[in-house]
Structures are given as structure tokens and as C-alpha cells.
Design a protein around this motif. Structure first.
Motif, PDB file in Angstrom:
ATOM      1  N   THR A   1      10.191   8.254  -9.119  1.00  0.00           N
ATOM      2  CA  THR A   1       9.719   7.751  -7.828  1.00  0.00           C
ATOM      3  C   THR A   1       8.617   6.710  -8.018  1.00  0.00           C
ATOM      4  OG1 THR A   1      10.156   9.970  -6.934  1.00  0.00           O
ATOM      5  CG2 THR A   1       8.869   8.458  -5.568  1.00  0.00           C
TER       6      THR A   1
ATOM      7  N   ASN B   1       0.807  -1.225   0.000  1.00  0.00           N
ATOM      8  CA  ASN B   1       0.000   0.000   0.000  1.00  0.00           C
ATOM      9  C   ASN B   1       0.836   1.269   0.000  1.00  0.00           C
ATOM     10  OD1 ASN B   1      -2.718  -0.453  -0.356  1.00  0.00           O
ATOM     11  ND2 ASN B   1      -2.938  -1.281   1.709  1.00  0.00           N
ATOM     12  N   ASN B   2       1.986   1.186   0.612  1.00  0.00           N
ATOM     13  CA  ASN B   2       2.836   2.378   0.616  1.00  0.00           C
ATOM     14  C   ASN B   2       3.316   2.758  -0.783  1.00  0.00           C
ATOM     15  OD1 ASN B   2       2.526   3.118   3.197  1.00  0.00           O
ATOM     16  ND2 ASN B   2       4.480   2.341   3.954  1.00  0.00           N
TER      17      ASN B   2
ATOM     18  N   ASP C   1      -1.694  12.091  -8.832  1.00  0.00           N
ATOM     19  CA  ASP C   1      -2.549  13.251  -8.577  1.00  0.00           C
ATOM     20  C   ASP C   1      -1.782  14.568  -8.702  1.00  0.00           C
ATOM     21  OD1 ASP C   1      -4.577  11.603  -6.016  1.00  0.00           O
ATOM     22  OD2 ASP C   1      -4.950  11.957  -8.157  1.00  0.00           O
ATOM     23  N   LEU C   2      -0.515  14.505  -8.361  1.00  0.00           N
ATOM     24  CA  LEU C   2       0.308  15.713  -8.386  1.00  0.00           C
ATOM     25  C   LEU C   2       0.739  16.117  -9.795  1.00  0.00           C
ATOM     26  CD1 LEU C   2       2.738  15.272  -5.373  1.00  0.00           C
ATOM     27  CD2 LEU C   2       1.203  17.202  -5.752  1.00  0.00           C
TER      28      LEU C   2
ATOM     29  N   LYS D   1       9.305  12.843 -10.092  1.00  0.00           N
ATOM     30  CA  LYS D   1       8.126  12.119  -9.598  1.00  0.00           C
ATOM     31  C   LYS D   1       7.893  10.832 -10.386  1.00  0.00           C
ATOM     32  CE  LYS D   1       6.964  15.083  -6.418  1.00  0.00           C
ATOM     33  NZ  LYS D   1       7.164  14.764  -5.012  1.00  0.00           N
TER      34      LYS D   1
ATOM     35  N   LEU E   1       2.011   1.923  -3.469  1.00  0.00           N
ATOM     36  CA  LEU E   1       0.774   2.237  -4.199  1.00  0.00           C
ATOM     37  C   LEU E   1       0.332   3.671  -3.913  1.00  0.00           C
ATOM     38  CD1 LEU E   1      -0.973   0.569  -6.084  1.00  0.00           C
ATOM     39  CD2 LEU E   1      -2.418  -0.029  -4.155  1.00  0.00           C
ATOM     40  N   ALA E   2       0.443   4.003  -2.648  1.00  0.00           N
ATOM     41  CA  ALA E   2       0.091   5.373  -2.246  1.00  0.00           C
ATOM     42  C   ALA E   2       1.012   6.386  -2.917  1.00  0.00           C
ATOM     43  CB  ALA E   2       0.160   5.497  -0.730  1.00  0.00           C
ATOM     44  N   ILE E   3       2.262   6.004  -3.011  1.00  0.00           N
ATOM     45  CA  ILE E   3       3.239   6.895  -3.658  1.00  0.00           C
ATOM     46  C   ILE E   3       2.851   7.116  -5.119  1.00  0.00           C
ATOM     47  CG2 ILE E   3       5.615   7.095  -4.454  1.00  0.00           C
ATOM     48  CD1 ILE E   3       6.380   5.583  -1.812  1.00  0.00           C
ATOM     49  N   ILE E   4       2.513   6.004  -5.787  1.00  0.00           N
ATOM     50  CA  ILE E   4       2.135   6.120  -7.203  1.00  0.00           C
ATOM     51  C   ILE E   4       0.876   6.963  -7.344  1.00  0.00           C
ATOM     52  CG2 ILE E   4       1.330   4.858  -9.231  1.00  0.00           C
ATOM     53  CD1 ILE E   4       3.048   2.456  -8.104  1.00  0.00           C
ATOM     54  N   ALA E   5      -0.135   6.592  -6.565  1.00  0.00           N
ATOM     55  CA  ALA E   5      -1.417   7.296  -6.671  1.00  0.00           C
ATOM     56  C   ALA E   5      -1.258   8.773  -6.348  1.00  0.00           C
ATOM     57  CB  ALA E   5      -2.428   6.634  -5.742  1.00  0.00           C
ATOM     58  N   GLY E   6      -0.536   9.024  -5.254  1.00  0.00           N
ATOM     59  CA  GLY E   6      -0.353  10.408  -4.832  1.00  0.00           C
ATOM     60  C   GLY E   6       0.365  11.231  -5.888  1.00  0.00           C
ATOM     61  N   ASN E   7       1.428  10.638  -6.413  1.00  0.00           N
ATOM     62  CA  ASN E   7       2.193  11.356  -7.423  1.00  0.00           C
ATOM     63  C   ASN E   7       1.385  11.572  -8.697  1.00  0.00           C
ATOM     64  OD1 ASN E   7       4.733  12.098  -6.309  1.00  0.00           O
ATOM     65  ND2 ASN E   7       5.236   9.904  -6.215  1.00  0.00           N
TER      66      ASN E   7
END
Lengths: 627, 112
Positions: free
Chosen positions: A441, A412-413, A423-424, A438, A415-421
């Protein structure tokens, strides 16, 4: 003279052939012929005849050895003749002499006649006087040498009972067994000697035997020494005119023998082990009672023949059985095989041990051995194996459950990085450098996820697809480190892998990894409460094996725990914290690999040491006799 | 006067994302990978919302929450499959982060 002659003739005859009564009649008539002429015909009755008759008659009637009878008869004849010559015997009857031919003639040549008769005696009965060997079986029992040497030593009771049920002979064993001296028995009826209790047991069979039939039976007998089981054998004895004159009785104590037999049978039944032998000349099988059960057969039916029993051997096992037996037929060497015997309603697994008996020339005469029904044993062994496989699988799933919690977080971490990025990214169009950064990353994050997934996939495979291959230690380290990362981080316990050269071991990848993960996790758990926390995995090259040491910062395991630590369900963790199966499964896997696991003593820190082979090959190649 | 957001997560990459996503003129995002530092700061500085990751080194999000003033609204962020925190969080969010949801939550608690 006539008397003497007649009496001598009586001796000449084999009067034993005559029944007691006819014998008496003959003697009586002889006496008559001695007396009658003298009394009624007026012939001088020689007193010596009376003396002779008086001496000889009792000897003839009473049971005295034949030899003795003859010697006495001869001696008496001589004595009386001798004294007669000197006119010792007074004339008994004062009658006129009647010179009747041939009586007178006989009288003159009295002594010649006597001598003639005596010499005929000696001729016929020489063997009784001079020979030791007894020919006639009727006299066998009466012979002194037979009595003392054989009958005295025989452990059985031997007796001769006449047709009137009176003891005529008893061997010395009667003293030992029944406390009866043979002298106290001879001439007495058996009912009186043995008592009513024993008489009741034996009277019917003995009566049958007295009719001329050989009788054999077993019966319990109560004696002063307690209850015995005895074997009785009655052999009818026929005299020279084929008439019964008694029976030989042989009684043997078989109490102990029966006890031993019963014990053996019971032991065989309990252990489900039977004994068998096969005579190779006759081709027939001898079976102990237990064997019948192994071949689904009734005791009354008797054993199967060698050829017949082959039919029951399972087709797949036949060649194994055959080659073992063939080899044994050649060299007699012992063999042990398992095969199935097949019946319409069941299949049994039998374990047979056999060996050959040789004669002096080395030829195999007989095969013999045991046969044990191991059906249940095999069943249990199979179940145990299945259970073991199942519990290994279950433990894997359990560990998987444990892992999945940590792994979910691990996935999940990134995954969160991918999803968050993602969005950015729209906002960073204006900043290409940051944009690139990004993207990189996110790429790293996806790789991270892939690794974890592939590690999980391999881990959840079942053990049926276990494969032994050459494994690179470096690969193992990579895989294992991913899978322990979560727990290591959670408890701030760094896990370090140390490996000098690129080593290889021979084994199943998943299982080896499982072993290491388990030991590392245990190490992390063990040092939770310590100030200094670390786990180290060191790979050492040791010739044909690779040694793996899993060390933690703990200070060793107490000896009383160490000795039980590989046992299933042994755990020092509280309920819910661990199943206790981990190390026993670890040991199982290590054993399956022909390896070794032990806790090293005299180390400053806790250290589990494993050994695995580098190469495939015989277990013999394994150094330090692992097994 | 901007609103103060505190975010605690042991993954620096995720802290960076959170910061990038929500730092704005009205929102002041303070990220911490070490919960102890966050707790220290909250003793002397107030915050409008605290976001705490569940899986933290040697502790858990709920343990950390207990040590922060009850008055501050707290949200738990977790990547776990199932978690039963020992604390009454105002909201629990699971990873990956749903930006819209978090924005809504922030709005709700920063409307004065």
C-alpha cells in the motif's frame, strides 16, 4: 504722284519697327512733302493724294492686321488711280503747273510707278496676304487662328498688357473666371478693369516684369466666385529693337491643385507614409515631404542620392533590401520589405513598397513606391507578443494555483497513507501477511505522489522553452487525467478519455495538456448544477489531423455567447471564479499550432472540437483551409 | 464502555489506517467514506468525537459538521494547503496524521 510714292514707300517700310512717335513723325513729314511742293512751289496738288492720305493714314495708326492694311492700301491706290484717270477728282489748287523734272516725269508715269510699287508690296508682303503661317513671334498673339484654337481653349487667363499697363489682348477665359468680356478689356487700363483690390496684388510684380524680368509668383485673389489661389507668370515682350513693349500675363487657378496637394501631404503625414521615386538613368531620388522625416533630414536639404541613402540602412537588413531592389530592377515586380534606418540618435523601422516602370522595350526606367514609418507599429507588435507570452505564463501560474490546492490534497493523502502505515508497522511484526500488504500500500502511495509531482513540474515550465515534437496521445491522456483527477472527484464529474488507435500529434506537450485541462475544467464547472454530470474527451483520427472533442453533459452554449467565447476577458463566471482568459489563451495556443478550435453546432451536448496536425510541415498541408 | 470515534474520509486507505491505528479495547472506531452514512448513524447513535476530512465528495468537512449535533466535539482533518472552514472545530489536524497529537486529543475528550 509724289504723294502716292511717298505713301507707298511708307507702306514698304517695316514701320512696326519704329516707335509710335517716330512713326507719327514720319507720316507727318510725308504729308508735308505732299503738301508743301503743291502749296509753296505751285505744283498742282493732285486731289487723289489727299484722298489716299486721308484713307491710309488712319489705317496705319490704328491697330489693324497687317494683311488688312496692305490690302486696303493697294485697293485704295487702285480706286483713286482709276477715278483720277477719269478726272473724277477736281483740281484742288489752281496753280500753274511747274514742269520740274523729275516731277513731270513721275506724273506721266504715275500709274506705272504705282504698279511697280504695288508689285514690290506684293513681293515683300506676299506671306501676309497668301500664307496662313505667321513667322514673327510679335504677331503670334494677333493671329486669329492662334487666338481661337489655343488661347480660347487654355484654362488659364492669357493677356497682353502694354508698357502703359493697358490691356491689348485678353483670352476668352476672362469671361469665365472674372466675368469680363475681352472686348470690355482691350484698350482699358488694368487698374480700371481689375479693380483696386486685385491691382494692389499685381502692380509690384508687374512693374518688375515691365522692366524686362520674367516674374512668377502665387497669390490669393478674391473674385466674384470666391477666394482663389492663383499662379501668375509675366513674360516681358521685346520689340525688334530690344525694347519692352509690354508683357504676356498667364494666370492659372491652382486652388484645387493646392488643396489636393495639401490633403496629400496631410494624409502622408498622418499615416507616416511617404512616396518616392528613383530615376535610374540619373540615379537621383525624388522624395515627398514626409520622406525627409524618415531619413532624419530637413526639407531644405533636398533628398539624399541613391548611393547616399544606402548608408543609412541597417547592416543586418542591407542584404534583404538589396536583393528586393535587385530583383525589381530586373523584372519590375512589386516588393514589400521592412528594414531599419540607423541614425546617431535613433533607429526607425521603415516598410517600403516599390515597383518598377518599364519602357516599351521592357527596360526598367524608374523605381517608385512608398515608405512608411512603422517603428511604433513594430513596437506595439512586439509588446503584444510579450504580453501574450506573459499572460499565458500568468494563466498557467493561476491554473497552477488552482491546481495546487487540489494537488496538495492529492499528495497529502498518499503521504498520510505512508506515514500512517509506518506508524502501524511496528505492531504488525507478528502478522507477516498484513505487514506485506501494508508495505505494498505504501509503495503504491509513493508512486502516486511521484506522478503528481512530475505532472506539476512539466506544467510550470515557461513557454519560452516551447518545443514542437511528436506526442503520443496515450501519454497526454495519462498526464491530463492525473491533473484533472482532483477537480473531477470534488465535483463528482467523471472524466472519460476515448482513443481508438495510438495516435500522435505534433505540438508542444505542456501547451496541448494545458488546453485539454482548461477545456475539461470548464466542462466540469459547466455541469456542476446538473443531475447528470460527465465530461468526455474523444480523440478522432481524421487523415492528416487528429480531432479532439471535449464534450460535457451540458446542453450546448447559446449562440450569442459562443461567438464571443474566445475573446479575452469574456466570461460567464462571476467575479473571482475565473479570469476569463482561459479560452482566449487556449485559442492562442491552438492558433500557434496551426490548429483549429470551434464549438460544434447541432450536437446534443456541448462539444468543443480541436484539430491538431499529426506531422510537422507546411501550413498548406493542413486540410479544409484552416486559416 | 468504550469511547465511540467516528472518522469520515473519502479515502478508504486512510480510513483503514485510522482504524488500525486507534481501534483498541477502549476506543471503538467507526469509519465512513460517505458522509451521509455517518450523519445517519450519528442521528441514532452518539459519539464522543467525530473526525471529519475537509475534502469530501460534493461537500466539505465544515458543511458536514453543521449537520451533526453541536454537543459532539469535532476535529477537522485536512490535506489542503490552507483552509478556512465555516465552522468552529475544536481542533484542526493536517495530513499526514500526527498519531501522538491525535492520541492526546482523544484522551482529552474521553476523560470523564
Amino acid at each position: 504722284m509724289t504723294g502716292t510714292t511717298l505713301l507707298s514707300v511708307v507702306f514698304l517700310l517695316d514701320i512696326k519697327k519704329f516707335h509710335n512717335i517716330s512713326r507719327l513723325l514720319f507720316i507727318a513729314s510725308s504729308c508735308f512733302f505732299i503738301l508743301v511742293p503743291s502749296v509753296f512751289l505751285g505744283q498742282r496738288a493732285n486731289a487723289e493724294n489727299y484722298f489716299l492720305a486721308a484713307m491710309l493714314l488712319p489705317i496705319m495708326i490704328f491697330p489693324v492686321e497687317e494683311k488688312v492694311k496692305i490690302l486696303i492700301g493697294v485697293a485704295m491706290t487702285f480706286v483713286i488711280w482709276f477715278f483720277n484717270q477719269f478726272g473724277f477728282f477736281p483740281i484742288y489748287l489752281n496753280q500753274e503747273n511747274i514742269h520740274l523734272f523729275p516731277f513731270e516725269l513721275f506724273q506721266k508715269f504715275n500709274f506705272i510707278g504705282t504698279f511697280l510699287i504695288i508689285s514690290i508690296f506684293i513681293k515683300h508682303y506676299r506671306r501676309y496676304i497668301f500664307d496662313v503661317q505667321i513667322g514673327a513671334s510679335d504677331n503670334l498673339v494677333e493671329s486669329k487662328s492662334f487666338q481661337s484654337s489655343i488661347l480660347g481653349a487654355m484654362p488659364s487667363l492669357v493677356s497682353f498688357i502694354d508698357e502703359n499697363f493697358i490691356y491689348r489682348y485678353a483670352n476668352p477665359q476672362y469671361q469665365t473666371v472674372l466675368g469680363l468680356h475681352p472686348d470690355q478689356m482691350v484698350g482699358r487700363p488694368i487698374k480700371e478693369v481689375l479693380g483696386p483690390a486685385i491691382y494692389d496684388i499685381i502692380k509690384n510684380p508687374m512693374t518688375v516684369a515691365m522692366k524686362g524680368q520674367r516674374v512668377e509668383y502665387e497669390s490669393e485673389v478674391v473674385t466674384k466666385n470666391g477666394k482663389l489661389l492663383a499662379h501668375f507668370l509675366y513674360i516681358p515682350a521685346f520689340n525688334s529693337i530690344e525694347k519692352i513693349h509690354g508683357i504676356y500675363a498667364i494666370v492659372t487657378d491652382i486652388t484645387n491643385m493646392k488643396k489636393v496637394e495639401a490633403q496629400l501631404e496631410e494624409a502622408q503625414a498622418v499615416a507616416k507614409i511617404a512616396s518616392w521615386s528613383c530615376d535610374l538613368n540619373r540615379g537621383d531620388l525624388q522624395w515627398s515631404k514626409q520622406m525627409y522625416g524618415h531619413f532624419n533630414r530637413n526639407f531644405e536639404e533636398g533628398p539624399l542620392s541613391y548611393e547616399e541613402h544606402k548608408k543609412y540602412i541597417h547592416a543586418d537588413d542591407y542584404s534583404l533590401w538589396e536583393s528586393a531592389v535587385q530583383k525589381c530592377l530586373v523584372d519590375g515586380a512589386p516588393y514589400r520589405i521592412r528594414f531599419r534606418s540607423v541614425f546617431p540618435d535613433k533607429i526607425l523601422t521603415l516598410e517600403v513598397q516599390g515597383r518598377g516602370l518599364k519602357d516599351s522595350s521592357g527596360k526598367i526606367l524608374q523605381l517608385l513606391g512608398t515608405c512608411q514609418d512603422v517603428t511604433e507599429l513594430v513596437h506595439a507588435e512586439t509588446l503584444t507578443m510579450l504580453e501574450r507570452a506573459k499572460s499565458i505564463h500568468n494563466a498557467k501560474l493561476a491554473s497552477l494555483g488552482e491546481l495546487s490546492a487540489g494537488v496538495a490534497h492529492e499528495i497529502n493523502n498518499p503521504l498520510a497513507i505512508i506515514a500512517g502505515n509506518l506508524d502501524l508497522l511496528p505492531r504488525l511484526k507478528a502478522d507477516p501477511v498484513k505487514f506485506e500488504a501494508k508495505i505494498l500500500t505504501m509503495k503504491k502511495a509513493t508512486e502516486r505522489i511521484s506522478k503528481i509531482i512530475s505532472g506539476l513540474q512539466k506544467f510550470s515550465r515557461s513557454s519560452e522553452s516551447r518545443k514542437f515534437v511528436h506526442l503520443k496521445i496515450s501519454n497526454i491522456i495519462n498526464e491530463v487525467s492525473i491533473l484533472v483527477e482532483s477537480k473531477s472527484k470534488k465535483f463528482s464529474t467523471p472524466v472519460e478519455f476515448v482513443c481508438e488507435n495510438d495516435l500522435e500529434i505534433f505540438g508542444d506537450e505542456i501547451e496541448i495538456e494545458q488546453v485539454l485541462i482548461n477545456l475539461i475544467n470548464n466542462g466540469i464547472d459547466a455541469v456542476k448544477k446538473l443531475d447528470k454530470k460527465w465530461v468526455q474527451v474523444i480523440f478522432i483520427d481524421d487523415g492528416a489531423v487528429v480531432k479532439i472533442q471535449v464534450r460535457d453533459s451540458g446542453h450546448g452554449i447559446p449562440k450569442d455567447i459562443a461567438k464571443n467565447i474566445f475573446q479575452p476577458f469574456f466570461t460567464t463566471k462571476i467575479v473571482g471564479e475565473g479570469t476569463g482568459l482561459g479560452l482566449s489563451i487556449v485559442k492562442g495556443i491552438v492558433d500557434d499550432h496551426g490548429g483549429k478550435i470551434e464549438i460544434l453546432e447541432n450536437e446534443s451536448h456541448t462539444c468543443f472540437e480541436l484539430s491538431f496536425k499529426k506531422n510537422e510541415g507546411d501550413k498548406n498541408e493542413f486540410p479544409n483551409s484552416i486559416h | 464502555m468504550s469511547f465511540q470515534i467516528v472518522y469520515i474520509d473519502d479515502e478508504p486507505d486512510i480510513c483503514e489506517i485510522f482504524s488500525d491505528l486507534f481501534q483498541s479495547s477502549t476506543l471503538d472506531v467507526h469509519v465512513f467514506t460517505d458522509p451521509e452514512l455517518a450523519i445517519e448513524r450519528l442521528k441514532s447513535h452518539s459519539a464522543d468525537i467525530v473526525f471529519i476530512d475537509y475534502r469530501l465528495p460534493q461537500t466539505t468537512g465544515d458543511q458536514v459538521a453543521r449537520r451533526i449535533s453541536k454537543d459532539i466535539p469535532k476535529a477537522l482533518i485536512t490535506g489542503e494547503l490552507s483552509v478556512q472552514p465555516d465552522y468552529e472545530f475544536d481542533r484542526i489536524f493536517s495530513k499526514p496524521l500526527d498519531v501522538d497529537e491525535i492520541e492526546k486529543f482523544i484522551s482529552k475528550h474521553t476523560v470523564k
